[in-house]
Enzyme design. Structure first.
Site, PDB file in Angstrom:
ATOM      1  N   GLU A 121      68.541  37.933  33.979  1.00 45.77           N
ATOM      2  CA  GLU A 121      68.114  38.865  35.040  1.00 45.77           C
ATOM      3  C   GLU A 121      66.639  38.589  35.271  1.00 45.77           C
ATOM      4  OE1 GLU A 121      70.100  40.650  36.753  1.00 45.77           O
ATOM      5  OE2 GLU A 121      71.872  40.415  35.507  1.00 45.77           O
ATOM      6  N   CYS A 161      61.642  45.008  39.270  1.00 49.14           N
ATOM      7  CA  CYS A 161      62.187  43.788  39.877  1.00 49.14           C
ATOM      8  C   CYS A 161      62.846  44.070  41.226  1.00 49.14           C
ATOM      9  CB  CYS A 161      63.185  43.148  38.927  1.00 49.14           C
ATOM     10  SG  CYS A 161      64.528  44.245  38.500  1.00 49.14           S
ATOM     11  N   GLY A 181      63.632  39.267  32.420  1.00 48.05           N
ATOM     12  CA  GLY A 181      62.204  38.967  32.464  1.00 48.05           C
ATOM     13  C   GLY A 181      61.905  37.996  33.580  1.00 48.05           C
ATOM     14  N   LYS A 227      65.114  41.663  20.843  1.00 45.82           N
ATOM     15  CA  LYS A 227      63.673  41.409  20.880  1.00 45.82           C
ATOM     16  C   LYS A 227      63.071  42.229  22.017  1.00 45.82           C
ATOM     17  CE  LYS A 227      59.989  38.624  22.343  1.00 45.82           C
ATOM     18  NZ  LYS A 227      59.398  39.881  22.821  1.00 45.82           N
TER      19      LYS A 227
HETATM   20  P1  NAP Z   1      58.403  37.849  30.708  1.00 47.71           P
HETATM   21  O1  NAP Z   1      56.989  37.451  30.518  1.00 47.71           O
HETATM   22  O2  NAP Z   1      59.385  36.802  31.075  1.00 47.71           O
HETATM   23  O3  NAP Z   1      58.846  38.597  29.360  1.00 47.71           O
HETATM   24  C1  NAP Z   1      60.131  39.162  29.191  1.00 47.71           C
HETATM   25  C2  NAP Z   1      60.499  39.090  27.715  1.00 47.71           C
HETATM   26  O4  NAP Z   1      60.628  37.712  27.352  1.00 47.71           O
HETATM   27  C3  NAP Z   1      59.437  39.681  26.795  1.00 47.71           C
HETATM   28  O5  NAP Z   1      60.090  40.313  25.715  1.00 47.71           O
HETATM   29  C4  NAP Z   1      58.689  38.433  26.363  1.00 47.71           C
HETATM   30  O6  NAP Z   1      58.002  38.580  25.150  1.00 47.71           O
HETATM   31  C5  NAP Z   1      59.825  37.445  26.215  1.00 47.71           C
HETATM   32  N1  NAP Z   1      59.421  36.042  26.173  1.00 47.71           N
HETATM   33  C6  NAP Z   1      58.270  35.466  26.576  1.00 47.71           C
HETATM   34  N2  NAP Z   1      58.286  34.129  26.342  1.00 47.71           N
HETATM   35  C7  NAP Z   1      59.495  33.860  25.777  1.00 47.71           C
HETATM   36  C8  NAP Z   1      60.132  32.673  25.316  1.00 47.71           C
HETATM   37  N3  NAP Z   1      59.545  31.478  25.380  1.00 47.71           N
HETATM   38  N4  NAP Z   1      61.379  32.775  24.797  1.00 47.71           N
HETATM   39  C9  NAP Z   1      61.993  33.971  24.726  1.00 47.71           C
HETATM   40  N5  NAP Z   1      61.442  35.139  25.138  1.00 47.71           N
HETATM   41  C10 NAP Z   1      60.213  35.077  25.660  1.00 47.71           C
HETATM   42  O7  NAP Z   1      58.547  38.965  31.844  1.00 47.71           O
HETATM   43  P2  NAP Z   1      57.719  40.322  31.966  1.00 47.71           P
HETATM   44  O8  NAP Z   1      56.434  39.998  32.599  1.00 47.71           O
HETATM   45  O9  NAP Z   1      57.719  41.071  30.695  1.00 47.71           O
HETATM   46  O10 NAP Z   1      58.661  41.128  32.952  1.00 47.71           O
HETATM   47  C11 NAP Z   1      58.483  41.084  34.325  1.00 47.71           C
HETATM   48  C12 NAP Z   1      59.483  40.168  34.991  1.00 47.71           C
HETATM   49  O11 NAP Z   1      60.789  40.617  34.676  1.00 47.71           O
HETATM   50  C13 NAP Z   1      59.374  40.233  36.496  1.00 47.71           C
HETATM   51  O12 NAP Z   1      59.494  38.943  37.037  1.00 47.71           O
HETATM   52  C14 NAP Z   1      60.567  41.094  36.905  1.00 47.71           C
HETATM   53  O13 NAP Z   1      61.039  40.849  38.206  1.00 47.71           O
HETATM   54  C15 NAP Z   1      61.564  40.704  35.864  1.00 47.71           C
HETATM   55  N6  NAP Z   1      62.599  41.728  35.742  1.00 47.71           N
HETATM   56  C16 NAP Z   1      63.845  41.445  36.193  1.00 47.71           C
HETATM   57  C17 NAP Z   1      64.838  42.409  36.133  1.00 47.71           C
HETATM   58  C18 NAP Z   1      66.211  42.109  36.639  1.00 47.71           C
HETATM   59  O14 NAP Z   1      67.120  42.917  36.390  1.00 47.71           O
HETATM   60  N7  NAP Z   1      66.450  41.005  37.331  1.00 47.71           N
HETATM   61  C19 NAP Z   1      64.555  43.668  35.598  1.00 47.71           C
HETATM   62  C20 NAP Z   1      63.273  43.924  35.140  1.00 47.71           C
HETATM   63  C21 NAP Z   1      62.296  42.933  35.208  1.00 47.71           C
HETATM   64  P3  NAP Z   1      56.388  38.550  25.097  1.00 47.71           P
HETATM   65  O15 NAP Z   1      55.931  39.646  25.972  1.00 47.71           O
HETATM   66  O16 NAP Z   1      56.136  38.708  23.642  1.00 47.71           O
HETATM   67  O17 NAP Z   1      55.908  37.249  25.656  1.00 47.71           O
END
Ligand code: NAP
Length: 489
Positions: A253, A287, A231, A178
């Site tokens: 992650e 991140c 995410g 996804k």
């Molecule tokens: P996010 O809102 O959590 O979204 C990540 C993914 O999860 C998207 O594909 C999103 O789809 C999906 N998602 C949303 N709600 C969901 C649910 N209820 N069940 C399953 N999947 C769901 O995060 P983001 O804003 O895109 O990314 C930024 C975050 O990622 C930051 O906090 C960053 O630090 C973190 N990050 C961490 C790493 C690491 O390696 N630790 C690397 C990169 C980023 P939709 O967009 O369709 O909602």
């Protein structure tokens, strides 16, 4: 599809129903965050289609490939990413907004995971223990962990997927992927390359649809045995809650809030050099990027002066232009968060040293450019210090003792990455021992690499990606204890 790319022409043959204009069905529109141009309209899949994808992936578990063949697939994928580097970078640039040169770096990084795991396949060969306790022969097999659901964010759409998919293919675990709705095109562009590398279509399918629905199905479906998610911590917690009944493997992650510590004996220019490299990639939406700088009070003025001078040379704009260093923030929500953090810091007495609040109009839907913004004398309780800003803002917090810097760094529910600059080995030893972060840069602010395990402590996640540890996230270890007294024909 509207966006022209040779890699996006034959999609429907790979994963039925995942793309194309649709009439009547719900549609997800992909826009270029720099220009607002519509790149694609993709039909959203129903719960039935997601279930079908999982069924097909389950069939994929019966397709066995030797470790040697899986290694060859991975090496071929790496070579194909290298070959299509430019085109993939163009796709990442238009869907994510990051400068195209940076996007080329992302393709290289992604390719590195496939290449690294192609060279590690001997780790998955079955092995027999030399010892024979209880007159038994003990054999250890490494089985694919089952169907894997991969959920990917928009900030490194290809690289974050590559980390997961490379390890899953190495393990022989079929995946349902996804992507983030903002950046599905680089994922879709990867599909024909996987096909060319002879990856069975059952091993990599893409689903685009309602995130809550897809996430819930991944969590509740008994055949999905592994979920690998990158995410936010907020969504990571939802996945944890939703898997309590099904007890499956989760690799999470999650968010970060990386501190960079500049000790009194540090080489300030070196710290600035690394900070500039680390902080402004993807316009600060990474991140591992430094979210807060703790500098010894004696060095704050020097650090600020050097940073301001370098930040003034950065150009913000459309990432397809050659002279641009920072693209836009991904969307209005992202912009509003950075703006709120900036306002809060200023209200709490921080000093604006460069950058500042850009003008946006109420109905604006793209082009959320934020200049590199540097704040000094930021108090420890400012929002931008306590939370992940995810934008090109550097809050600088002066400290007087090392104890204080350690305490402030650890005063966060996150523990992903930290960076330490000091000339003293004993200070470094102490800082590294006491800092509760999964990745620590010493006189460096470099991020993860395919060869080393990467992941967070505390609420930054569970499990690791990259390195042998990342491979094992998709592997079940099976032990066979055979009674040597019992002859078998
Ligand atoms: P996010 O809102 O959590 O979204 C990540 C993914 O999860 C998207 O594909 C999103 O789809 C999906 N998602 C949303 N709600 C969901 C649910 N209820 N069940 C399953 N999947 C769901 O995060 P983001 O804003 O895109 O990314 C930024 C975050 O990622 C930051 O906090 C960053 O630090 C973190 N990050 C961490 C790493 C690491 O390696 N630790 C690397 C990169 C980023 P939709 O967009 O369709 O909602």
């Amino acid at each position: 599809m509207m966006f022209g790319s040779p890699l996006l022409s034959g999609l429907s043959s790979f994963a039925p129903g995942q793309s194309g204009d649709s009439i009547g069905a719900s549609v997800s529109e992909v826009i270029n965050p720099s220009t607002g141009v519509s790149l694609a309209r993709l039909s959203m899949q129903s719960d039935l289609q997601v279930l079908q994808a999982i069924d097909l992936a389950k069939e994929g578990l019966r397709i066995t490939r030797t470790t040697r063949r899986r290694g060859m697939m991975l090496a071929r994928i790496a070579a194909l990413l290298d070959e299509h580097r430019r085109e993939l970078a163009r796709i990442i640039c238009v869907e994510n907004g990051k400068p195209w040169r940076e996007a080329e770096g992302e393709v290289d990084y992604a390719s590195g995971f496939f290449r690294y795991y192609s060279e590690q396949m001997n780790r998955l060969k079955s092995r027999r223990l030399r010892a024979q306790p209880r007159s038994h022969q003990w054999t250890i097999h490494y089985r694919p962990s089952g169907v894997a659901g991969l959920i990917v964010p928009w900030n490194f759409p290809l690289a974050m997927l590559a980390k997961k998919l490379s390890a899953a293919i190495a393990a022989g675990a079929p995946c349902v992927i996804k992507p983030a709705p903002q950046t599905p095109l680089s994922t879709l562009a990867l599909l024909p390359l996987l096909s060319s590398a002879k990856v069975p279509k059952e091993w990599a399918q893409v689903v685009i649809g309602d995130p809550g629905m897809i996430g819930r199905i991944f969590c509740e479906h008994p055949d999905v045995r592994t979920i690998s998610f990158t995410g936010s911590t907020r969504v990571g917690k939802i996945l944890l809650r939703q898997t309590t009944e099904t007890v499956k493997r989760l690799t999470l992650e999650l968010g970060g809030n990386a501190p960079l510590l500049v000790c009194a004996d540090a080489d300030v220019e070196l710290a600035v050099e690394h900070l500039m490299q680390n902080k402004f990639r993807c316009a600060g939406q990474t991140c591992v990027c430094v979210n807060r700088v703790y500098v010894h009070e004696s060095l704050q003025a020097t650090l600020v002066q050097s940073l301001v001078q370098r930040a003034s040379m950065l150009k913000v704009g459309d990432g397809m232009r050659d002279d641009v260093h920072l693209g836009p923030l991904i969307n209005r929500q992202g912009f509003d968060k950075v703006a709120a953090h900036l306002s809060d810091a200023l209200e709490r007495g921080a000093q604006l040293q460069s950058g500042g609040m850009p003008h946006v109009t109420p109905g604006q839907s793209f082009g959320f450019y934020f200049p590199p913004t540097i704040l000094s004398d930021v108090p420890q309780d400012a929002l931008c210090v306590r939370e992940e800003t995810f934008g090109p803002m550097i809050p600088i917090v002066p400290f007087s003792t090392m104890e204080q810097a350690i305490e402030w760094s650890n005063a966060s529910e996150f523990g992903l990455a930290a960076y330490v600059f000091t000339a003293s080995i004993s200070a470094a030893d102490r800082l590294i021992r006491e800092l509760q972060f999964g990745h620590v840069g010493l006189n460096s602010a470099t991020g993860p690499t395919p060869e080393a395990p990467f992941g967070g402590m505390k609420q930054s996640g569970i499990g690791r990606e990259g390195g042998i540890e990342g491979l094992m996230e998709f592997v079940e270890t099976q032990v066979v204890a055979r009674d040597l007294h019992n002859d078998m024909s």
